[in-house]
Design a protein around this motif. Structure first.
Motif, PDB file in Angstrom:
ATOM      1  N   UNK A 194       0.813  -1.217   0.000  1.00 54.66           N
ATOM      2  CA  UNK A 194       0.000   0.000   0.000  1.00 54.66           C
ATOM      3  C   UNK A 194       0.845   1.265   0.000  1.00 54.66           C
ATOM      4  N   UNK A 195       2.066   1.193   0.529  1.00 57.14           N
ATOM      5  CA  UNK A 195       2.859   2.415   0.653  1.00 57.14           C
ATOM      6  C   UNK A 195       3.196   3.080  -0.685  1.00 57.14           C
ATOM      7  N   UNK A 196       3.330   2.338  -1.829  1.00 53.13           N
ATOM      8  CA  UNK A 196       3.617   3.046  -3.082  1.00 53.13           C
ATOM      9  C   UNK A 196       2.484   3.970  -3.545  1.00 53.13           C
ATOM     10  N   UNK A 197       1.278   3.777  -3.038  1.00 52.47           N
ATOM     11  CA  UNK A 197       0.142   4.602  -3.448  1.00 52.47           C
ATOM     12  C   UNK A 197      -0.037   5.830  -2.559  1.00 52.47           C
ATOM     13  N   UNK A 198       0.763   5.933  -1.508  1.00 54.55           N
ATOM     14  CA  UNK A 198       0.569   6.977  -0.501  1.00 54.55           C
ATOM     15  C   UNK A 198       1.753   7.935  -0.463  1.00 54.55           C
ATOM     16  N   UNK A 199       1.452   9.199  -0.194  1.00 55.58           N
ATOM     17  CA  UNK A 199       2.493  10.221  -0.128  1.00 55.58           C
ATOM     18  C   UNK A 199       2.201  11.159   1.035  1.00 55.58           C
ATOM     19  N   UNK A 200       3.167  12.020   1.334  1.00 53.96           N
ATOM     20  CA  UNK A 200       3.029  12.903   2.490  1.00 53.96           C
ATOM     21  C   UNK A 200       2.814  14.370   2.116  1.00 53.96           C
ATOM     22  N   UNK A 201       2.772  14.687   0.818  1.00 49.99           N
ATOM     23  CA  UNK A 201       2.524  16.067   0.388  1.00 49.99           C
ATOM     24  C   UNK A 201       2.265  16.078  -1.111  1.00 49.99           C
ATOM     25  N   UNK A 202       1.767  17.204  -1.599  1.00 47.76           N
ATOM     26  CA  UNK A 202       1.557  17.356  -3.034  1.00 47.76           C
ATOM     27  C   UNK A 202       2.887  17.358  -3.781  1.00 47.76           C
ATOM     28  N   UNK A 203       3.917  17.968  -3.194  1.00 50.66           N
ATOM     29  CA  UNK A 203       5.239  17.956  -3.822  1.00 50.66           C
ATOM     30  C   UNK A 203       5.776  16.533  -3.918  1.00 50.66           C
ATOM     31  N   UNK A 204       5.502  15.744  -2.887  1.00 45.47           N
ATOM     32  CA  UNK A 204       5.960  14.358  -2.853  1.00 45.47           C
ATOM     33  C   UNK A 204       5.346  13.550  -3.990  1.00 45.47           C
ATOM     34  N   UNK A 205       4.047  13.631  -4.150  1.00 50.35           N
ATOM     35  CA  UNK A 205       3.387  12.853  -5.195  1.00 50.35           C
ATOM     36  C   UNK A 205       3.737  13.391  -6.577  1.00 50.35           C
ATOM     37  N   UNK A 206       3.898  14.703  -6.705  1.00 53.41           N
ATOM     38  CA  UNK A 206       4.248  15.283  -8.000  1.00 53.41           C
ATOM     39  C   UNK A 206       5.651  14.856  -8.433  1.00 53.41           C
ATOM     40  N   UNK A 207       6.582  14.805  -7.488  1.00 57.07           N
ATOM     41  CA  UNK A 207       7.955  14.426  -7.813  1.00 57.07           C
ATOM     42  C   UNK A 207       8.046  12.982  -8.293  1.00 57.07           C
ATOM     43  N   UNK A 208       7.179  12.119  -7.782  1.00 56.89           N
ATOM     44  CA  UNK A 208       7.223  10.702  -8.159  1.00 56.89           C
ATOM     45  C   UNK A 208       6.431  10.387  -9.426  1.00 56.89           C
ATOM     46  N   UNK A 209       5.454  11.213  -9.757  1.00 56.94           N
ATOM     47  CA  UNK A 209       4.487  10.847 -10.793  1.00 56.94           C
ATOM     48  C   UNK A 209       5.101  10.705 -12.184  1.00 56.94           C
ATOM     49  N   UNK A 210       5.875  11.687 -12.632  1.00 57.16           N
ATOM     50  CA  UNK A 210       6.406  11.631 -13.992  1.00 57.16           C
ATOM     51  C   UNK A 210       7.398  10.488 -14.187  1.00 57.16           C
ATOM     52  N   UNK A 211       8.413  10.343 -13.320  1.00 59.14           N
ATOM     53  CA  UNK A 211       9.310   9.190 -13.531  1.00 59.14           C
ATOM     54  C   UNK A 211       8.603   7.849 -13.383  1.00 59.14           C
ATOM     55  N   UNK A 212       7.608   7.762 -12.500  1.00 60.29           N
ATOM     56  CA  UNK A 212       6.855   6.525 -12.367  1.00 60.29           C
ATOM     57  C   UNK A 212       6.116   6.211 -13.661  1.00 60.29           C
ATOM     58  N   UNK A 213       5.510   7.223 -14.260  1.00 62.17           N
ATOM     59  CA  UNK A 213       4.768   7.025 -15.501  1.00 62.17           C
ATOM     60  C   UNK A 213       5.699   6.581 -16.630  1.00 62.17           C
ATOM     61  N   UNK A 214       6.803   7.303 -16.802  1.00 63.16           N
ATOM     62  CA  UNK A 214       7.717   7.017 -17.917  1.00 63.16           C
ATOM     63  C   UNK A 214       8.381   5.654 -17.747  1.00 63.16           C
ATOM     64  N   UNK A 215       8.982   5.425 -16.581  1.00 66.28           N
ATOM     65  CA  UNK A 215       9.705   4.175 -16.368  1.00 66.28           C
ATOM     66  C   UNK A 215       8.751   2.993 -16.261  1.00 66.28           C
ATOM     67  N   UNK A 216       7.561   3.214 -15.686  1.00 68.95           N
ATOM     68  CA  UNK A 216       6.574   2.149 -15.638  1.00 68.95           C
ATOM     69  C   UNK A 216       6.115   1.736 -17.027  1.00 68.95           C
ATOM     70  N   UNK A 217       5.890   2.721 -17.889  1.00 70.21           N
ATOM     71  CA  UNK A 217       5.503   2.413 -19.266  1.00 70.21           C
ATOM     72  C   UNK A 217       6.595   1.615 -19.975  1.00 70.21           C
ATOM     73  N   UNK A 218       7.842   2.046 -19.825  1.00 71.51           N
ATOM     74  CA  UNK A 218       8.952   1.351 -20.485  1.00 71.51           C
ATOM     75  C   UNK A 218       9.138  -0.056 -19.932  1.00 71.51           C
ATOM     76  N   UNK A 219       8.802  -0.245 -18.664  1.00 69.95           N
ATOM     77  CA  UNK A 219       8.880  -1.583 -18.088  1.00 69.95           C
ATOM     78  C   UNK A 219       7.743  -2.472 -18.576  1.00 69.95           C
TER      79      UNK A 219
END
Length: 218
Positions: free
Chosen positions: A59-84
């Motif tokens: 569950x922890x990968x879906x949770x964040x502690x701030x808007x900056x936190x989730x924003x910082x993870x979103x783009x690399x997660x999207x790009x690298x997740x797609x490539x994976x």
């Protein structure tokens, strides 16, 4: 060749829709979490050394502690997740499981008992390791090129696996990276044995299935 290209396009479409759906879930959870003063992160983030907290590694990968936190993870997660994922959802799901378990276990074993870990960055590092090493191990020109480009673009974030930044879960990053590398080894394309019989070329009932599996490297 045409069949392989068609399969790649279909898998790429599934990968894109999967990552868009994942982003929608993460941002929807973030809204609820924010309205709850981040109670979800505190309740369902991962704490070390507590047996009943082990399921929180999922569950922890879906949770964040701030808007900056989730924003910082979103783009690399999207790009690298797609490539994976663009090579097939089966391997992507298995790789994601290995990454989540590896990152979660390292945090659970070594993090301070009073610390709560949440965020998708461990998955980001895992997909990074998976995509780069897959490009080295698999005999596929496209994957190799993707791996080289990803290594060049994202190499600077590897500093995150070291304990140099306060408030950053470097253990989660390191565990995720280890999981991604392990997944690339476990799920690599294996060359056919020289002694194995040649793939059937007939038009029997299973010929199409065998050709599809061969296109996927399975």
């Amino acid at each position: 060749m045409a069949a392989s290209l068609t399969r790649l396009l279909l898998d790429s479409r599934r990968a894109l829709l999967t990552m868009l759906g994942l982003q929608a879930v993460i941002w929807s959870v973030q809204v609820v979490n924010w309205l709850d003063d981040y109670g979800l992160s505190w309740d369902f983030g991962l704490r070390s050394e507590r047996i009943d907290d082990l399921p929180e590694m999922f569950t922890m990968p879906f949770l964040h502690f701030s808007w900056d936190h989730v924003a910082a993870n979103s783009m690399p997660l999207f790009v690298l997740g797609f490539l994976a994922a663009y090579r097939g959802m089966r391997k992507f799901l298995l790789a994601s499981l290995v990454i989540a378990v590896s990152g979660g276990l390292l945090v659970w074993l070594l993090e301070s008992p009073n610390h709560v870990t949440a965020g998708a960055s461990g998955m980001v590092y895992g997909y990074l390791g998976y995509v780069v090493l897959r490009g080295v191990l698999d005999r596929n020109v496209l994957d190799a090129v993707v791996g080289v480009v990803v290594a060049a673009v994202y190499s600077t974030i590897l500093i995150g696996v070291l304990p140099v930044a306060q408030g950053v879960s470097w253990l989660g990053h390191l565990g995720g990276l280890i999981g991604g590398l392990a997944a690339a080894v476990l799920l690599r394309n294996r060359p056919a044995s020289k002694s194995a019989p040649a793939a059937p070329t007939s038009n029997g009932p299973h010929a199409d299935l065998l050709r599809q599996l061969d296109d996927l490297g399975l």
